[in-house]
Design a protein around this motif. Structure first.
Motif, PDB file in Angstrom:
ATOM      1  N   LEU A  47       0.897  -1.156   0.000  1.00  0.00           N
ATOM      2  CA  LEU A  47       0.000   0.000   0.000  1.00  0.00           C
ATOM      3  C   LEU A  47       0.931   1.200   0.000  1.00  0.00           C
ATOM      4  O   LEU A  47       1.377   1.657   1.061  1.00  0.00           O
ATOM      5  CB  LEU A  47      -0.878   0.014   1.259  1.00  0.00           C
ATOM      6  N   ALA A  48       1.283   1.673  -1.198  1.00  0.00           N
ATOM      7  CA  ALA A  48       2.343   2.674  -1.324  1.00  0.00           C
ATOM      8  C   ALA A  48       2.069   3.921  -0.486  1.00  0.00           C
ATOM      9  O   ALA A  48       2.945   4.431   0.204  1.00  0.00           O
ATOM     10  CB  ALA A  48       2.538   3.024  -2.787  1.00  0.00           C
ATOM     11  N   GLY A  49       0.830   4.416  -0.519  1.00  0.00           N
ATOM     12  CA  GLY A  49       0.489   5.657   0.178  1.00  0.00           C
ATOM     13  C   GLY A  49       0.673   5.540   1.678  1.00  0.00           C
ATOM     14  O   GLY A  49       0.860   6.535   2.383  1.00  0.00           O
ATOM     15  N   MET A  50       0.594   4.315   2.197  1.00  0.00           N
ATOM     16  CA  MET A  50       0.699   4.121   3.646  1.00  0.00           C
ATOM     17  C   MET A  50       2.048   3.557   4.053  1.00  0.00           C
ATOM     18  O   MET A  50       2.261   3.196   5.210  1.00  0.00           O
ATOM     19  CB  MET A  50      -0.390   3.149   4.117  1.00  0.00           C
ATOM     20  N   LYS A  51       2.960   3.465   3.071  1.00  0.00           N
ATOM     21  CA  LYS A  51       4.294   2.881   3.319  1.00  0.00           C
ATOM     22  C   LYS A  51       4.160   1.489   3.950  1.00  0.00           C
ATOM     23  O   LYS A  51       4.900   1.117   4.858  1.00  0.00           O
ATOM     24  CB  LYS A  51       5.144   3.788   4.214  1.00  0.00           C
ATOM     25  N   PHE A  52       3.184   0.733   3.493  1.00  0.00           N
ATOM     26  CA  PHE A  52       2.953  -0.620   4.003  1.00  0.00           C
ATOM     27  C   PHE A  52       3.414  -1.621   2.955  1.00  0.00           C
ATOM     28  O   PHE A  52       2.955  -1.589   1.821  1.00  0.00           O
ATOM     29  CB  PHE A  52       1.460  -0.826   4.292  1.00  0.00           C
ATOM     30  N   GLU A  53       4.347  -2.467   3.339  1.00  0.00           N
ATOM     31  CA  GLU A  53       4.860  -3.453   2.410  1.00  0.00           C
ATOM     32  C   GLU A  53       4.943  -4.803   3.115  1.00  0.00           C
ATOM     33  O   GLU A  53       5.525  -4.899   4.194  1.00  0.00           O
ATOM     34  CB  GLU A  53       6.247  -3.019   1.910  1.00  0.00           C
ATOM     35  N   ASN A  54       4.329  -5.810   2.515  1.00  0.00           N
ATOM     36  CA  ASN A  54       4.414  -7.171   3.058  1.00  0.00           C
ATOM     37  C   ASN A  54       5.276  -7.982   2.105  1.00  0.00           C
ATOM     38  O   ASN A  54       4.878  -8.232   0.969  1.00  0.00           O
ATOM     39  CB  ASN A  54       2.997  -7.759   3.137  1.00  0.00           C
TER      40      ASN A  54
END
Ligand code: SF4
Ligand code: SF4
Ligand code: FES
Length: 259
Positions: free
Chosen positions: A38-45
């Motif tokens: 989720l690029a906008g939330m700086k979330f990377e799994n």
């Protein structure tokens, strides 16, 4: 910046860029399953667990080919690297990986809540899988249903997106991976039912689950029956989150208020 060559295409990428991101910058598609951003939330799994995204590194940092295929989502580019994303070896490996995942997966696609929107189904289609050559043990886990979420862990592909979302984005910490092998599962502590766990029913784990392992409780039939019951007055109450989330289902930009 460093220079890499992907499928004979030369590109420059910032240091620390994964092969997957570099390929995307070059307009090259590499399939993924556990990876999620989720690029906008700086979330990377990126647990690097599923191996669907493997690529062939034909020239590594030492100028030689890498012996094993590399997971594109979890491997950083290095100066002078050369990569093939669709060699015969890569395509065969991806097919085998998905066939193995399917060998321990229910085949009730027709009635699965995720049918038509399932990343595993799309992958099987993309890779042209028509049968499952591997037959063996299957994992079985009890179903669990809270007032809003159904957990069908027989469909879990252990991508750990839900765990990451619940712990690191929602900061609730209701889910974590437990056990090993066929007993491995993502569950609340002590394998409690979700309703007895700290879960706040935000639904974000359901949003990121790529398969039908987590789904919303579907009350559509109850609502239709209530609407059609002449003895009932039906009152609609729209939650604020729904007002801004519903539009995305109809292709509107995220955040559009639709009610
Ligand atoms: S619904 Fe519950 S388990 Fe899922 S992310 Fe929200 S708090 Fe965590
Ligand atoms: S429940 Fe869904 S999101 Fe969570 S690990 Fe399993 S497949 Fe991934
Ligand atoms: S998508 Fe890269 S290992 Fe799963």
């Amino acid at each position: 910046m460093i220079n890499v060559t992907i499928d004979n295409k030369q590109i420059q990428v910032p240091e620390g860029t994964t092969i997957l991101k570099a390929a995307r910058m070059a307009g090259i598609h590499i399939p993924t399953l556990c990876y999620f951003e989720l690029a906008g939330m700086k979330f990377e799994n990126k647990p690097g667990g599923c191996r669907v995204c493997v690529v062939e590194v034909t020239k590594d940092f030492n100028g030689r080919p890498r012996r094993n295929l590399a997971p594109a989502c979890a491997t950083d580019c290095v100066e002078g690297m050369e990569v093939l994303t669709h060699s015969a070896r890569v395509i065969n490996a991806r097919r085998t990986v998905v066939e193995l995942i399917l060998s321990d997966h229910p085949t009730d696609c027709l009635t699965c809540p995720k049918s038509g929107n399932c990343e595993l189904q799309s992958l099987a289609q993309y890779l042209g899988i028509r049968d499952i050559p591997f037959k063996g043990e299957q994992s079985h886990y009890r179903q669990d249903m809270s007032p809003s979420i159904v957990r069908d862990m027989d469909k879990c592909v252990m991508c750990r997106r839900c765990e990451n979302m619940c712990n690191n984005v929602q900061t609730v910490g209701a889910l974590s991976a437990i056990n090993r092998g066929f007993s491995a599962v993502v569950a609340p502590a002590f394998e409690q039912d979700l309703v007895d766990s700290p879960c706040v029913m935000c639904g974000q784990c359901v949003q990121v689950c790529p398969v039908g392992a987590l789904s919303e409780v579907d009350d559509t039939r109850n609502v239709m029956a209530a609407i059609n019951n002449p003895k009932k007055v039906v009152v609609v109450n729209t939650a604020p989150a729904t007002r801004v989330a519903l539009g995305e289902e109809f292709g509107m930009p995220a955040g559009t208020i639709v009610t």
